[in-house]
Design a protein around this motif. Structure first.
Motif, PDB file in Angstrom:
ATOM      1  N   ASP A   1       0.745  -1.292   0.046  1.00 56.79           N
ATOM      2  CA  ASP A   1       0.053  -0.042   0.141  1.00 56.79           C
ATOM      3  C   ASP A   1       0.840   1.297   0.160  1.00 56.79           C
ATOM      4  OD1 ASP A   1      -2.686  -1.202   0.177  1.00 56.79           O
ATOM      5  OD2 ASP A   1      -2.099  -1.743   2.429  1.00 56.79           O
ATOM      6  N   TYR A   2       0.275   2.347  -0.606  1.00 54.47           N
ATOM      7  CA  TYR A   2       1.043   3.651  -0.511  1.00 54.47           C
ATOM      8  C   TYR A   2       0.732   4.306   0.875  1.00 54.47           C
ATOM      9  CZ  TYR A   2       2.461   3.740  -5.227  1.00 54.47           C
ATOM     10  OH  TYR A   2       2.958   3.541  -6.820  1.00 54.47           O
ATOM     11  N   VAL A   3       1.741   4.635   1.468  1.00 56.69           N
ATOM     12  CA  VAL A   3       1.695   5.269   2.739  1.00 56.69           C
ATOM     13  C   VAL A   3       2.682   6.446   2.901  1.00 56.69           C
ATOM     14  CG1 VAL A   3       1.040   3.303   4.193  1.00 56.69           C
ATOM     15  CG2 VAL A   3       3.420   3.896   3.859  1.00 56.69           C
ATOM     16  N   LEU A   4       2.916   7.346   3.930  1.00 56.40           N
ATOM     17  CA  LEU A   4       3.381   8.374   4.044  1.00 56.40           C
ATOM     18  C   LEU A   4       4.987   7.741   4.063  1.00 56.40           C
ATOM     19  CD1 LEU A   4       1.618  10.791   6.195  1.00 56.40           C
ATOM     20  CD2 LEU A   4       2.220  11.341   3.733  1.00 56.40           C
ATOM     21  N   GLN A   5       6.092   8.574   3.655  1.00 56.63           N
ATOM     22  CA  GLN A   5       7.255   8.302   3.834  1.00 56.63           C
ATOM     23  C   GLN A   5       7.879   8.316   5.363  1.00 56.63           C
ATOM     24  OE1 GLN A   5       9.892  10.596   1.207  1.00 56.63           O
ATOM     25  NE2 GLN A   5       8.988   9.644  -0.445  1.00 56.63           N
ATOM     26  N   GLN A   6       7.175   9.271   5.983  1.00 56.77           N
ATOM     27  CA  GLN A   6       7.493   9.635   7.559  1.00 56.77           C
ATOM     28  C   GLN A   6       6.234  10.243   8.188  1.00 56.77           C
ATOM     29  OE1 GLN A   6      10.350  12.834   6.394  1.00 56.77           O
ATOM     30  NE2 GLN A   6       8.880  14.357   6.926  1.00 56.77           N
ATOM     31  N   VAL A   7       6.342  10.022   9.382  1.00 54.63           N
ATOM     32  CA  VAL A   7       5.211  10.655  10.404  1.00 54.63           C
ATOM     33  C   VAL A   7       6.183  11.408  11.309  1.00 54.63           C
ATOM     34  CG1 VAL A   7       3.482   8.989  10.380  1.00 54.63           C
ATOM     35  CG2 VAL A   7       5.412   8.601  11.719  1.00 54.63           C
ATOM     36  N   PRO A   8       5.658  12.716  11.950  1.00 50.36           N
ATOM     37  CA  PRO A   8       4.377  13.070  11.864  1.00 50.36           C
ATOM     38  C   PRO A   8       3.946  13.474  10.219  1.00 50.36           C
ATOM     39  CG  PRO A   8       5.499  14.574  13.137  1.00 50.36           C
ATOM     40  CD  PRO A   8       6.564  13.314  12.781  1.00 50.36           C
ATOM     41  N   CYS A   9       2.514  13.380   9.679  1.00 52.51           N
ATOM     42  CA  CYS A   9       2.446  13.847   8.445  1.00 52.51           C
ATOM     43  C   CYS A   9       2.997  15.119   8.052  1.00 52.51           C
ATOM     44  CB  CYS A   9       0.657  13.915   8.466  1.00 52.51           C
ATOM     45  SG  CYS A   9       0.249  14.446   6.789  1.00 52.51           S
ATOM     46  N   THR A  10       3.606  14.905   6.745  1.00 58.91           N
ATOM     47  CA  THR A  10       4.209  16.032   6.201  1.00 58.91           C
ATOM     48  C   THR A  10       2.967  17.439   6.070  1.00 58.91           C
ATOM     49  OG1 THR A  10       5.432  14.578   4.953  1.00 58.91           O
ATOM     50  CG2 THR A  10       5.486  16.713   4.206  1.00 58.91           C
ATOM     51  N   PHE A  11       1.850  17.118   5.943  1.00 63.16           N
ATOM     52  CA  PHE A  11       0.827  17.949   5.828  1.00 63.16           C
ATOM     53  C   PHE A  11       0.284  18.576   7.084  1.00 63.16           C
ATOM     54  CE2 PHE A  11       0.979  15.157   2.047  1.00 63.16           C
ATOM     55  CZ  PHE A  11       1.721  16.155   1.030  1.00 63.16           C
TER      56      PHE A  11
END
Length: 164
Positions: free
Chosen positions: A96-106
């Motif tokens: 699945d596609y997920v964020l490269q990092q957390v916290p969320c970039t946005f």
């Protein structure tokens, strides 16, 4: 809220066995009006909890991004879908596609989502308390009690309103 968030994983862990037993019973014999009752609990809980004072989900976990999410967000950011993927996403062990990092970039410094109007479906639905066929996502809800104060409170409310 910050103190509560620090305590939440321990509170959830302390209640884990009790909640798991509750959900096991719920799955075997769900109340006929479970989804309706969950909608009511969802409404009550979210009158008390302000996501902007928390944003723990955005700080600690990343959503799945569907193809539709990628298209919509890319367009909003004026990027080609592949540019968006290359810049912000990775493929996880479940493909699945997920964020490269957390916290969320946005997530900005005031806990606002910079892509709120086009955010992923998973973000819009989180913590999934008002979802139809709630009894099918009890494992996810149990996991969410460690992250989301609303999920934790909702499960506590469920046990009061719908004793099994």
């Amino acid at each position: 809220m910050e103190n509560y968030l620090k305590q939440l994983p321990k509170l959830a862990k302390d209640k884990h066995n009790e909640n798991k037993k509750y959900f096991d019973k719920l799955k075997k014999k769900p109340p006929k009006n479970l989804d309706y009752q969950m909608q009511e609990i969802h409404n009550v809980v979210f009158k008390k909890i302000d996501c902007l004072s928390c944003a723990n989900c955005c700080k600690t976990t990343g959503p799945l991004f569907t193809a539709a999410d990628i298209e919509r967000i890319s367009k909003f950011l004026k990027l080609k879908p592949q540019q968006f993927i290359d810049t912000y996403l990775k493929i996880d062990e479940d493909k699945d596609y997920v964020l490269q990092q957390v916290p969320c970039t946005f997530l900005d410094h005031e806990n606002y989502c910079m892509i709120y109007d086009v955010r992923p479906k998973a973000c819009r639905e989180y913590p999934h308390l008002d979802r139809k066929k709630f009894n099918q996502i009890t494992a996810l809800t149990l996991k969410n009690t460690e992250i989301c104060p609303a999920a934790f409170q909702a499960v506590e409310e469920m046990k009061k309103k719908m004793p099994l």
